[in-house]
Design a protein around this motif. Structure first.
Motif, PDB file in Angstrom:
ATOM      1  N   GLU A  65       1.060  -0.866   0.233  1.00 62.75           N
ATOM      2  CA  GLU A  65       0.189   0.157  -0.114  1.00 62.75           C
ATOM      3  C   GLU A  65       1.203   1.454   0.452  1.00 62.75           C
ATOM      4  O   GLU A  65       2.077   1.702   0.639  1.00 62.75           O
ATOM      5  CB  GLU A  65      -1.048   0.086   1.000  1.00 62.75           C
ATOM      6  N   HIS A  66       0.523   2.040  -0.763  1.00 64.33           N
ATOM      7  CA  HIS A  66       1.487   3.713  -0.234  1.00 64.33           C
ATOM      8  C   HIS A  66       2.387   3.402  -2.141  1.00 64.33           C
ATOM      9  O   HIS A  66       2.801   4.094  -2.734  1.00 64.33           O
ATOM     10  CB  HIS A  66       1.407   4.246   0.538  1.00 64.33           C
ATOM     11  N   ALA A  67       3.394   2.516  -1.755  1.00 67.68           N
ATOM     12  CA  ALA A  67       4.719   2.575  -2.205  1.00 67.68           C
ATOM     13  C   ALA A  67       5.225   3.645  -2.278  1.00 67.68           C
ATOM     14  O   ALA A  67       5.583   4.049  -4.030  1.00 67.68           O
ATOM     15  CB  ALA A  67       4.852   1.365  -3.292  1.00 67.68           C
ATOM     16  N   GLN A  68       5.015   4.577  -1.119  1.00 72.39           N
ATOM     17  CA  GLN A  68       5.070   6.112  -1.493  1.00 72.39           C
ATOM     18  C   GLN A  68       6.961   6.290  -2.649  1.00 72.39           C
ATOM     19  O   GLN A  68       6.614   7.772  -3.103  1.00 72.39           O
ATOM     20  CB  GLN A  68       4.584   7.267  -0.734  1.00 72.39           C
ATOM     21  N   HIS A  69       7.985   5.994  -2.055  1.00 68.66           N
ATOM     22  CA  HIS A  69       9.113   6.437  -2.104  1.00 68.66           C
ATOM     23  C   HIS A  69      10.055   5.257  -2.062  1.00 68.66           C
ATOM     24  O   HIS A  69      10.278   4.876  -1.486  1.00 68.66           O
ATOM     25  CB  HIS A  69       9.508   7.076  -1.321  1.00 68.66           C
ATOM     26  N   MET A  70      10.665   5.361  -3.644  1.00 68.64           N
ATOM     27  CA  MET A  70      11.773   4.457  -3.928  1.00 68.64           C
ATOM     28  C   MET A  70      11.878   4.226  -4.623  1.00 68.64           C
ATOM     29  O   MET A  70      12.685   5.512  -5.058  1.00 68.64           O
ATOM     30  CB  MET A  70      10.406   3.314  -4.681  1.00 68.64           C
ATOM     31  N   HIS A  71      12.875   3.309  -4.502  1.00 71.01           N
ATOM     32  CA  HIS A  71      15.140   3.175  -5.339  1.00 71.01           C
ATOM     33  C   HIS A  71      14.444   2.283  -6.599  1.00 71.01           C
ATOM     34  O   HIS A  71      13.608   1.755  -6.693  1.00 71.01           O
ATOM     35  CB  HIS A  71      15.849   3.329  -4.464  1.00 71.01           C
ATOM     36  N   LYS A  72      14.891   2.884  -7.611  1.00 71.49           N
ATOM     37  CA  LYS A  72      14.905   1.875  -8.449  1.00 71.49           C
ATOM     38  C   LYS A  72      15.190  -0.046  -8.685  1.00 71.49           C
ATOM     39  O   LYS A  72      14.338  -0.325  -9.079  1.00 71.49           O
ATOM     40  CB  LYS A  72      15.613   2.468  -9.937  1.00 71.49           C
ATOM     41  N   GLU A  73      16.154   0.152  -8.074  1.00 68.50           N
ATOM     42  CA  GLU A  73      16.204  -1.170  -8.384  1.00 68.50           C
ATOM     43  C   GLU A  73      15.608  -2.073  -6.967  1.00 68.50           C
ATOM     44  O   GLU A  73      15.022  -3.805  -7.347  1.00 68.50           O
ATOM     45  CB  GLU A  73      17.914  -1.701  -7.126  1.00 68.50           C
ATOM     46  N   ASP A  74      14.968  -0.928  -5.784  1.00 66.45           N
ATOM     47  CA  ASP A  74      13.700  -1.999  -5.170  1.00 66.45           C
ATOM     48  C   ASP A  74      12.646  -1.970  -5.732  1.00 66.45           C
ATOM     49  O   ASP A  74      11.425  -2.848  -5.986  1.00 66.45           O
ATOM     50  CB  ASP A  74      13.410  -0.961  -4.390  1.00 66.45           C
ATOM     51  N   GLY A 133      12.481   9.581  -6.436  1.00 67.42           N
ATOM     52  CA  GLY A 133      11.737   8.466  -6.349  1.00 67.42           C
ATOM     53  C   GLY A 133      10.472   8.667  -5.503  1.00 67.42           C
ATOM     54  O   GLY A 133       9.873   8.025  -5.209  1.00 67.42           O
ATOM     55  N   ALA A 134      10.026   9.483  -5.623  1.00 66.91           N
ATOM     56  CA  ALA A 134       8.506   9.833  -5.093  1.00 66.91           C
ATOM     57  C   ALA A 134       7.701   9.790  -5.925  1.00 66.91           C
ATOM     58  O   ALA A 134       7.683   9.437  -7.139  1.00 66.91           O
ATOM     59  CB  ALA A 134       8.435  11.494  -4.331  1.00 66.91           C
ATOM     60  N   TYR A 135       6.821   8.721  -6.301  1.00 68.61           N
ATOM     61  CA  TYR A 135       5.535   7.683  -6.016  1.00 68.61           C
ATOM     62  C   TYR A 135       6.146   7.893  -7.830  1.00 68.61           C
ATOM     63  O   TYR A 135       5.810   8.237  -9.151  1.00 68.61           O
ATOM     64  CB  TYR A 135       4.223   9.512  -6.728  1.00 68.61           C
ATOM     65  N   PRO A 136       6.629   7.081  -8.074  1.00 68.05           N
ATOM     66  CA  PRO A 136       7.547   6.405  -8.818  1.00 68.05           C
ATOM     67  C   PRO A 136       6.747   5.536  -9.746  1.00 68.05           C
ATOM     68  O   PRO A 136       6.287   4.273  -9.427  1.00 68.05           O
ATOM     69  CB  PRO A 136       8.234   5.116  -8.322  1.00 68.05           C
ATOM     70  N   LEU A 137       5.098   5.937 -10.484  1.00 68.23           N
ATOM     71  CA  LEU A 137       4.352   5.174 -10.935  1.00 68.23           C
ATOM     72  C   LEU A 137       4.972   4.708 -12.145  1.00 68.23           C
ATOM     73  O   LEU A 137       4.986   3.213 -12.766  1.00 68.23           O
ATOM     74  CB  LEU A 137       3.451   6.033 -11.081  1.00 68.23           C
TER      75      LEU A 137
END
Ligand SMILES: [Zn+2]
Length: 488
Positions: free
Chosen positions: A335-344, A379-383
């Motif tokens: 749920e949300h997955a709001q801030h992510m790094h590309k490898e994740d 990496g915010a909201y990485p839609l």
């Protein structure tokens, strides 16, 4: 066999249909198939035909994450949406407390946007006691992760050791439990009102993330089988030990109710500055924290698996996301997955789990992110990353955090701009999504116009697959069918 045909200008769905398919046949709540009108007429002689002139017909929408109980409570509460300081809160509460309400009645307020709030000046409890001393008061932050209470509220909810009146995360639970929640006929009526609002936005299905309290009250309704919405409910951690829920199992259906996932909260939120980040927040040593010890989280997930419950894990900060991915599998959701790094993003794709994201929350975060987050919110909201990596995406309003509106979600995902075009070119423009990618995320999972699919259908005044993004929210619902029963 009572077959009905709907004849529109065009059909749209998650999968492309032959361009000459302009009509759908359904019977007993299930779709029989699509085709050109003449062909379906021949196939189903005697079927009634409804002409939907100028309309585009497709599957009805789903809001994949919201909170029905808070929506019900919010409707009757003080709205602090525009409030930026303690004086504003005092005024709003003072005004509201002059209305009806006895001493035992809670005065609740929602929508306090902590990203814009200038601070209490004193302890929240002192400010709230000064505003209203005679009744219990609870002020919820916009993101629902913080509650501020007065002395009376602490007494009413049996809360000790909260001298400043600030509660966060699971410490808010006694307040949520103390607030009156409608049941029986009151619940059915309130739900009908909410359903009316959702139908007008094209929504027939919702995933409620509020845990078992509403699940039990919904199942106790004698109208449970014929609700005006399809509702998937959830369990929270504490519900795992409730014997009334021992038969709750993800995917089990009863009429329009379906058992959903175990909802876990790996971290907090950006607004409350307790999302778990890899690096500290700007101007601070703090980087939030995981809500569970790793051992406790692993134990919870083991119990979920043993009970055949899928997982829906709230993760907002990049560190929380990274930790949670290791526990997810097919059928689960983040749920949300709001801030992510590309490898994740790639790691999440490999699990087969879905990401339930909130494009419209960009409105809440885009201005403050660069002043709050390390690395200015990269990496915010990485839609686009998520969509391009093949992670199944589900859009959700998280109402009442933001109002529901599937086509508004599509606009945000595609433009990453306010309606006035701010910021120019869109916020982190490389994360803009394509139209069909975005539309798929507002249809229910597995939505289809093929034979055997439920006749949960929506006629819209325009072709939303091609309309300019800024016109999407003007599109009107011309008809809505839930299992073949017309609602709008
Ligand atoms: Zn939520």
């Amino acid at each position: 066999m009572d077959v009905r045909l709907l004849h529109a200008d065009r059909l749209i769905g998650p999968r492309a249909l032959p361009p000459n398919h302009d009509s759908l046949a359904f019977c007993d709540g299930l779709i029989l198939g699509s085709g050109p009108l003449a062909e379906l007429r021949e196939k189903y002689p005697g079927a009634s035909v409804e002409r939907l002139a100028g309309c585009t017909l497709g599957p009805a929408f789903c809001d994949h994450h919201l909170h029905l109980d808070e929506m019900l409570q919010w409707a009757a509460a003080v709205d602090l949406g525009g409030c930026v300081d303690a004086a504003g809160i005092r005024t709003a509460l003072d005004l509201a407390s002059k209305g009806e309400g006895e001493e035992k009645d809670w005065l609740t307020a929602f929508g306090l946007d902590l990203n814009r709030f200038e601070g209490w000046g004193a302890s929240p409890m002192a400010v709230l006691d000064q505003a209203v001393a005679a009744r219990p008061v609870a002020v919820f932050s916009q993101d629902l992760h913080s509650v501020f209470i007065n002395q009376r509220a602490a007494e009413s909810a049996g809360i000790k050791n909260c001298p400043d009146g600030l509660l966060r995360e699971e410490k808010c639970l006694p307040i949520r439990e103390a607030l009156p929640a409608p049941e029986g006929r009151d619940l059915a009526e309130a739900l009908a009102r909410i359903a009316g609002d959702l139908h007008a936005l094209g929504i027939v299905a919702v995933d409620d993330m509020g845990g078992a309290a509403i699940h039990l009250r919904l199942h106790a309704l004698d109208t449970a089988e014929s609700l005006p919405l399809k509702i998937t409910t959830s369990l929270h951690e504490a519900d795992l030990y409730d014997t009334r829920l021992s038969d709750f199992k993800t995917g089990r259906r009863r009429g329009r109710l379906q058992d959903g996932p175990l909802k876990l909260f790996a971290d907090g939120s950006l607004g409350s500055r307790n999302a778990f980040m890899l690096l500290p927040y700007q101007g601070s040593e703090d980087r939030g924290q995981l809500n569970y010890t790793k051992r406790h989280l692993a134990g919870l997930i083991r119990s979920a698996r043993a009970r055949e419950l899928s997982l829906a894990v709230h993760a907002i900060g990049d560190a929380a996301v990274r930790e949670v991915i290791g526990h997810l599998g097919p059928g689960d959701r983040m749920e949300h997955a709001q801030h992510m790094h590309k490898e994740d993003v790639a790691r999440l794709a490999a699990t087969g789990a879905a990401a339930c994201v909130n494009p419209s929350h960009i409105e809440l975060d885009w201005r403050s992110c660069e002043h709050v987050l390390p690395e200015g919110g990269l990496g915010a909201y990485p839609l686009a990353w998520l969509a391009d990596a093949g992670v199944p995406l589900l859009f959700a309003s998280d109402a009442p955090v933001m109002p529901p509106g599937p086509l508004a979600q599509v606009r945000w995902a595609e433009t990453r701009q306010t309606k006035n075009g701010e910021p120019k070119d869109g916020w982190f423009a490389e994360q803009r999504m394509g139209r069909m990618q975005a539309l798929r995320a507002i249809w229910p999972r597995g939505a289809s116009l093929s034979s055997g699919a439920p006749a949960d259908l929506l006629a819209l005044s325009a072709d939303v697959s091609t309309l300019p993004a800024n016109e999407l929210e003007e599109v009107q619902v011309k008809g809505l069918w839930l299992e073949g029963e017309r609602q709008v």
